[in-house]
Design an enzyme around this catalytic site. Sequence first.
Site, PDB file in Angstrom:
ATOM      1  N   SER A 143       0.858  -1.184   0.000  1.00 46.28           N
ATOM      2  CA  SER A 143       0.000   0.000   0.000  1.00 46.28           C
ATOM      3  C   SER A 143       0.886   1.224   0.000  1.00 46.28           C
ATOM      4  CB  SER A 143      -0.895   0.015   1.247  1.00 46.28           C
ATOM      5  OG  SER A 143      -1.527   1.277   1.419  1.00 46.28           O
ATOM      6  N   TYR A 157      -2.548  -1.308  10.433  1.00 47.68           N
ATOM      7  CA  TYR A 157      -2.647  -1.615   8.996  1.00 47.68           C
ATOM      8  C   TYR A 157      -1.414  -1.112   8.249  1.00 47.68           C
ATOM      9  CZ  TYR A 157      -4.374  -1.645   4.188  1.00 47.68           C
ATOM     10  OH  TYR A 157      -4.519  -1.863   2.840  1.00 47.68           O
TER      11      TYR A 157
END
Length: 251
Positions: A143, A157
């Site tokens: 990401s 996360y």
Amino acid sequence: MTVRQNILITGASSGLGAEMARQFAAKGRNLALCARRIERVDELAGQLRRDNPGIRVVTRQLDVTDHDAVFAVFRDFRAELGRIDRVIANAGLGKGQPLGTGYFERANKQTLETNVLGLLAQCEAAMEIFLDQRDGHLVVLASVLAERGAPRTLTAYAASKAFAASLAEGIRLHHGRGPVKVTTLKPGYIESEMTARAPKSPLIVSTEKGVREMVAVIEREPATAFVPRWPWAVLARLVRMAPDWLLRKVM
């Protein structure tokens, strides 16, 4: 460009995984699809077979936190298709709460178990196959959040995605110019079940558009790539240089 005919996609029940399956199927590729929600995967597989006669689509139920099952499912897929040319390690979890607020078991632990240990199992199982075949392409979904730590609900996360990026880079460095290729994808904001729970952003793109660029990048097999490239390749540099007070304000 090498044509990777047999493609294994984890987390294929919805969102980015399901859309990647649709777009690769349209290219005539055979697919091995797995996810926890097998009924959704089977429904998708039926649609893909109807829309793309001639391709093979095989499915299995898989929770990537069941590490023994990861190895078993990957091996079963290889046996059924004859070989696996590309593995897209897409399965992930986006739960998260600020640390110390009582959500260790219900959110942060689950996110790390899926995105760290579950990913490690996927990469181990994929590399076992590729090394035996002396060929293959591993794609790891990290990401843009892998670039820096993140506050509030994103802390666990973002840390898991930093692990993903580092793990993929380590595998790639180990194998150098060998027959196994490794690509790290760092998506920005693309519509999915995960982003549906986040505040709306003017930078978000549709699932179809975002995945179209992801698929194009995957086919080129670069070492790493931000998707969509604009604006995330530029914003990632700014995020790396941004002062802490600014990140606390905008993230």
